[in-house]
Write an enzyme that holds these catalytic residues in place. Structure first.
Site, short mmCIF file in Angstrom:
data_model
loop_
_atom_site.label_atom_id
_atom_site.label_comp_id
_atom_site.label_asym_id
_atom_site.label_seq_id
_atom_site.Cartn_x
_atom_site.Cartn_y
_atom_site.Cartn_z
N ALA A 60 0.85 -1.20 0.00
CA ALA A 60 0.00 0.00 0.00
C ALA A 60 0.88 1.24 0.00
O ALA A 60 1.98 1.23 0.57
CB ALA A 60 -0.89 -0.02 1.24
N GLY A 102 0.80 -5.40 0.93
CA GLY A 102 -0.41 -5.58 0.15
C GLY A 102 -0.15 -6.21 -1.21
O GLY A 102 -1.02 -6.89 -1.76
N GLU A 105 0.10 -9.80 -0.54
CA GLU A 105 -1.23 -10.25 -0.13
C GLU A 105 -2.15 -10.44 -1.34
O GLU A 105 -2.96 -11.37 -1.39
CB GLU A 105 -1.84 -9.27 0.87
CG GLU A 105 -1.13 -9.35 2.23
CD GLU A 105 -1.59 -8.25 3.18
OE1 GLU A 105 -1.32 -7.09 2.87
OE2 GLU A 105 -2.20 -8.56 4.20
N GLU A 125 4.93 -5.38 7.34
CA GLU A 125 4.10 -4.41 8.08
C GLU A 125 4.50 -4.26 9.54
O GLU A 125 4.34 -3.19 10.13
CB GLU A 125 2.62 -4.81 7.99
CG GLU A 125 1.97 -4.56 6.63
CD GLU A 125 2.15 -5.71 5.65
OE1 GLU A 125 3.03 -6.57 5.88
OE2 GLU A 125 1.41 -5.75 4.63
C1 LIG Z 1 -8.41 -2.85 8.22
C2 LIG Z 1 -7.14 -2.30 7.67
C3 LIG Z 1 -6.68 -3.03 6.43
C4 LIG Z 1 -5.33 -2.52 6.06
C5 LIG Z 1 -4.79 -3.16 4.85
C6 LIG Z 1 -3.34 -3.01 4.86
C7 LIG Z 1 -2.74 -3.65 3.66
C8 LIG Z 1 -1.28 -3.88 3.73
O1 LIG Z 1 -1.00 -4.95 4.61
C9 LIG Z 1 -0.55 -2.63 4.11
C10 LIG Z 1 0.72 -2.45 3.34
O2 LIG Z 1 0.93 -2.88 2.24
S1 LIG Z 1 1.82 -1.52 4.18
C11 LIG Z 1 3.15 -1.32 3.08
C12 LIG Z 1 3.99 -2.52 3.01
N1 LIG Z 1 5.17 -2.21 2.21
C13 LIG Z 1 6.28 -1.76 2.78
O3 LIG Z 1 6.38 -1.64 3.98
C14 LIG Z 1 7.37 -1.42 1.83
C15 LIG Z 1 8.32 -0.43 2.45
N2 LIG Z 1 9.34 -0.06 1.50
C16 LIG Z 1 10.49 -0.72 1.38
O4 LIG Z 1 10.74 -1.72 2.03
C17 LIG Z 1 11.50 -0.15 0.45
O5 LIG Z 1 11.20 1.19 0.25
C18 LIG Z 1 11.56 -0.86 -0.92
C19 LIG Z 1 12.16 -2.26 -0.74
C20 LIG Z 1 10.20 -1.01 -1.53
C21 LIG Z 1 12.44 -0.06 -1.89
O6 LIG Z 1 13.68 0.16 -1.31
P1 LIG Z 1 14.74 1.14 -1.96
O7 LIG Z 1 14.83 0.84 -3.41
O8 LIG Z 1 15.95 1.07 -1.14
O9 LIG Z 1 14.10 2.57 -1.89
P2 LIG Z 1 13.76 3.44 -0.59
O10 LIG Z 1 14.80 4.46 -0.45
O11 LIG Z 1 13.44 2.56 0.56
O12 LIG Z 1 12.40 4.10 -1.05
C22 LIG Z 1 12.37 5.00 -2.15
C23 LIG Z 1 11.28 5.99 -1.94
O13 LIG Z 1 10.02 5.30 -1.93
C24 LIG Z 1 9.30 5.62 -0.75
N3 LIG Z 1 8.51 4.44 -0.38
C25 LIG Z 1 8.94 3.20 -0.14
N4 LIG Z 1 7.92 2.38 0.13
C26 LIG Z 1 6.81 3.14 0.04
C27 LIG Z 1 5.44 2.87 0.22
N5 LIG Z 1 4.98 1.65 0.50
N6 LIG Z 1 4.59 3.88 0.07
C28 LIG Z 1 5.00 5.12 -0.22
N7 LIG Z 1 6.29 5.43 -0.41
C29 LIG Z 1 7.17 4.45 -0.27
C30 LIG Z 1 10.36 5.96 0.27
O14 LIG Z 1 9.82 6.75 1.31
C31 LIG Z 1 11.37 6.68 -0.58
O15 LIG Z 1 10.92 8.02 -0.73
P3 LIG Z 1 11.98 9.24 -0.89
O16 LIG Z 1 11.10 10.44 -1.02
O17 LIG Z 1 12.78 8.92 -2.12
O18 LIG Z 1 12.81 9.22 0.35
#
Ligand SMILES: CCCCCCC[C@H](O)CC(=O)SCCNC(=O)CCNC(=O)[C@H](O)C(C)(C)COP(=O)([O-])OP(=O)([O-])OC[C@H]1O[C@@H](n2cnc3c(N)ncnc32)[C@H](O)[C@@H]1OP(=O)([O-])[O-]
Length: 783
Positions: A60, A102, A105, A125
């Site tokens: 997400a 997500g 998922e 997460e």
């Molecule tokens: C009832 C409720 C129901 C809820 C449902 C929930 C569903 C689900 O479970 C929730 C999710 O998916 S939670 C999500 C689960 N996913 C995660 O937790 C993934 C977290 N992300 C990562 O692990 C790493 O960023 C990557 C491996 C994707 C890329 O690594 P890399 O190549 O070293 O690159 P980097 O340097 O790390 O990032 C580059 C730029 O991208 C930005 N950004 C990154 N992710 C973002 C995101 N999701 N979004 C927006 N932005 C995001 C980051 O801030 C940075 O910005 P800047 O302005 O350039 O500083």
């Protein structure tokens, strides 16, 4: 957003939201539309979902999930999930890059999953203080079982494609063109029954053992979580996977709501963004010099001077990043040991080819052509200046000269050269190839280009680089000073070292201050205090009051420990005693060299070594040496120092040592301290509030430009618990600045001569004016 195309009977939906293909509400809406269209079209008999560009969706979009668009995002996410799960046409996910949160998922909700060998899947997460709330906690255990699901979800670890295949999470690894293969795979499964392909319809394989498994893992998770609520909440959600799917999903949604509204989730999300935001640095003294305006020098080759523990660790980091390294060490034996350690580490990481990038030498002239040098010799100003003088003559004029110092004056080091603009501090944390923090220190004359170069270097070698100003101890160690002092003063008043450690560890630190100094070596701080003339190698300086130095309260207990040879874990002697320690271990420590089996008495070796620090580093670093208890040690007991903490060879479990407790008791009596009962709350407040108060001074003096820089330093270099967001975040968002001020006022009134408890003027000012730390010096904050 989600591009729709057809290949005969196969509809392909490609998520196109660069760079990470994250799910925004619009992307999800486009996916829903695409799925509806494919379901409506009678010519379409199967569907492929893929990511366009470098990756499958990475989850997400956090900015939407954590902002005002959360509700439509979640509702669209659920709609996609429902469409996919109930679709009457087979859906194949084609995974490359990183399928996270997500994204993963969505793949689990689909009927088939193909992946390229380099793909990584994960449910990260928990690192954001949340749980996989789009069915992840319900579907994953249905495939891998409760036990593995708990392990994968509470760690948020990466699952490589091959492992995913073994676990049954992907159906096939695709070597060639992923999309082409996925289309042909989809075609091959058209018309097949789908019921057994729907993970939601499966039962959890180890459902009958769920309570047993949860009970068995709870203790480990509690220990690892150190106060974080997300891991245990994830377990609760996974536990519900044995219920009918709809009931489990409802439980997951409730628990997700609970986590999403918790302060810990907000803190962990702050950490996620702060880790990235520190890259957007600006010079604390001149905001015009920043990551946008300053251009780094391209670094292709680096000289490392000194092949001790730090030098070897730094070399490994540089080699792993593909840089050329010239490692210089004047002691041949030390150099050989370093080479062995570097080789071994790189081999373990399957990166032996990187060794070809390494040149080792004892000759300074070999550094003449490198782009940059990182000096990592002993923490001694005279020695460092001598090295820099040499480097200035030998290296090319444009080479950057960096000192790996944990607190010495960068300006004094720079003054030994004719290029102070190219001199900078790069404070690595031990073990340097593991710890993520790189504290970069600019001096008065360090140029913008040099600052940009070391900040860029941090990114290149996978570290979190934070730019700070020059002062004794810089940011991290400077703030640690008051924390350690207060921990010592608490000993004087009645608590034992293990009480302090326990309270701090219950707060969430991996180690309390005493176990930490035992690990790092009590002598490191002692040497520093000797250099600062606060103490001497033989005891307090002449004509000095025992409990005061330069007008400030001073606790000489650590000096007393060092004088008695209790230097910490590395000598087998520290501040606590090991459970397994045999009585005779108290007497002496022996070292056996694995190469020839020869055994040496540590204290005898000490007698023949120039400095204790040198010997310790030598031994710690030695690959071929093992510390061992030796029964014959008793024979030499008259040599033996009594130890503060005792550590069995190879073990880190500490128990209080009666000898030390007696020593502290005698000390209290000698200096008229009355033992009193002190609560854990007081321990935590006095230690942590004094550290945080110093953080306000650091901000006030412009040593750090933003509160988030301090937080990142503590999170990545000092084990500050991630779920609290770091010291400055925690105090502002959880404790409250006003409460901090009032507590400091109370404590400083009680201890007027503990100067670090006097509230900083900046804190007073912010409380008076209602200022916010987040706003201090921050222009680009996403939070
Ligand atoms: C009832 C409720 C129901 C809820 C449902 C929930 C569903 C689900 O479970 C929730 C999710 O998916 S939670 C999500 C689960 N996913 C995660 O937790 C993934 C977290 N992300 C990562 O692990 C790493 O960023 C990557 C491996 C994707 C890329 O690594 P890399 O190549 O070293 O690159 P980097 O340097 O790390 O990032 C580059 C730029 O991208 C930005 N950004 C990154 N992710 C973002 C995101 N999701 N979004 C927006 N932005 C995001 C980051 O801030 C940075 O910005 P800047 O302005 O350039 O500083």
């Amino acid at each position: 957003m989600a591009e729709y195309s057809t290949y005969g009977s196969v509809a392909v939906l490609q998520v196109n939201n660069p760079p990470l293909n994250t799910f925004t509400r619009h992307v999800l809406q486009a996916l829903v539309s695409g799925l509806e269209r494919a379901q409506r079209d009678p010519a379409v008999r199967s569907i492929v979902i893929a990511g366009k560009g470098p990756t499958f969706p990475a989850g997400a979009d956090l900015e939407e999930l954590l902002g005002t668009a959360a509700a439509p995002l979640l509702s669209n996410l659920r709609m996609v999930d429902k469409h996919v799960d109930t679709c009457q046409k087979p859906i194949v996910c084609a995974i490359h890059g990183t399928a996270l949160g997500g994204g993963f998922e969505l793949a689990l909700a689909s009927h088939y999953r193909l992946a390229v060998p380099s793909a990584t899947l994960s449910l990260p997460e928990v690192h954001l203080g949340m749980l996989p709330g789009a069915g992840g906690t319900q579907r994953l255990p249905r495939v891998v079982g409760v036990k593995s699901a708990i392990q994968l979800i509470t760690s948020g670890q990466d699952i490589k494609a091959q492992q995913a295949l073994t676990l049954g999470l992907v159906d096939k690894i695709v070597q060639g063109d992923l999309l082409k293969e996925a289309v042909s795979f989809a075609r091959s499964v058209e018309g097949r029954p789908l019921e057994d392909r729907r993970i939601s319809q499966r039962t959890v394989p180890d459902a009958d053992k769920v309570d047993e498994v949860v009970e068995a893992t709870r203790k480990t998770i509690l220990r690892k979580a150190r106060g974080a609520i997300a891991p245990l909440t994830c377990v609760q959600a996974i536990q519900a996977s044995v219920l009918p799917f709809a009931a489990g999903m409802a439980r997951e949604a409730d628990l997700m709501t609970y986590l999403m509204t918790s302060w810990q989730a907000a803190a962990q999300q702050y950490v996620f963004f702060s880790e990235r935001e520190v890259r957007q640095w600006s010079h604390p003294r001149d905001k015009h010099i920043n990551f946008r305006t300053a251009k780094p020098t391209v670094i292709k080759s680096v000289g490392v001077v000194g092949a001790g523990t730090m030098g070897a660790g730094i070399t490994i980091s540089l080699l792993q990043a593909g840089l050329k390294v010239v490692l210089l060490e004047v002691n041949k034996k030390q150099l050989d040991k370093a080479i062995a350690v570097i080789q071994k580490t790189l081999r373990q990481k399957s990166a032996s080819q990187k060794m070809s990038q390494l040149t080792t030498t004892m000759d300074y002239s070999q550094l003449s052509d490198v782009d940059m040098v990182i000096e990592a010799v002993f923490e001694n100003l005279r020695l460092k200046k001598e090295v820099f003088r040499k480097l200035d003559v030998i290296t090319k004029p444009q080479a950057v000269l960096a000192s790996n110092t944990s607190g010495l004056d960068i300006d004094k080091i720079a003054a030994a050269t004719k290029r102070p603009d190219k001199v900078v501090g790069t404070h690595f944390f031990s073990p340097a190839n593991v710890m993520r923090l790189l504290e970069n220190i600019y001096g008065k004359k360090t140029s913008a280009e040099t600052v940009a170069t070391v900040m860029q270097l941090a990114t290149t070698i996978g570290k979190v680089g934070v730019l700070v100003g020059n002062c004794a101890g810089f940011v991290g160690n400077r703030m640690l000073g008051p924390y350690r002092s207060e921990a010592l003063f608490l000993l004087e008043e009645g608590v034992d070292p293990q009480d302090v450690d326990r309270a701090i560890e219950e707060f969430g630190f991996p180690m309390g201050p005493f176990r930490m100094t035992d690990l790092a070596g009590n002598d490191i701080g002692w040497r520093r205090r000797i250099e600062a003339r606060l103490t001497t190698e033989h005891g307090p300086p002449p004509d000095t009051p025992a409990l005061y130095r330069r007008g400030d309260r001073y606790c000489p207990l650590p000096d007393m420990l060092c004088l008695q040879g209790r230097l910490g874990q590395k000598t087998g002697a520290g501040c606590m005693m090991l459970q397994e320690a045999k009585d005779d271990l108290t007497e002496n420590i022996y070292i056996r060299f694995r190469t020839d089996g020869s055994v040496f008495d540590l204290r005898r070796l000490l007698a023949h070594t120039k400095t204790l620090e040198e010997l310790i580093l030598d031994l710690l670093f030695a690959d071929d040496c093992a510390l061992l208890a030796h029964t014959e040690a008793a024979l030499m007991s008259h040599h033996a120092p009594s130890m503060c903490n005792r550590y069995d060879p190879g073990s880190r479990t500490a128990l209080p040592d009666p000898v030390v407790l007696q020593m502290i008791q005698d000390y209290r009596q000698e200096h008229g301290f009355k033992k009193r009962t002190i609560s854990s709350q007081e321990i935590v407040e006095r230690c942590l509030y004094s550290l945080i108060n110093e953080g306000f001074h650091v901000l006030d003096e412009g040593i750090a430009s933003r509160a988030l820089d301090i937080d990142v330093i503590y999170l990545f270099g000092y084990g500050w618990p991630r779920h609290t967001g770091g010291p400055m975040y925690y105090v502002e968002r959880v404790i409250g600045l006003e409460k901090l001020l009032r507590s400091l006022e109370t404590y400083s009134a009680r201890y007027p001569n503990h100067s670090h408890l006097q509230p900083s003027p900046l804190l007073r000012d912010m409380v008076a004016k209602g200022g916010s730390l987040a706003a201090l010096g921050t222009t680009d904050s996403k939070l």
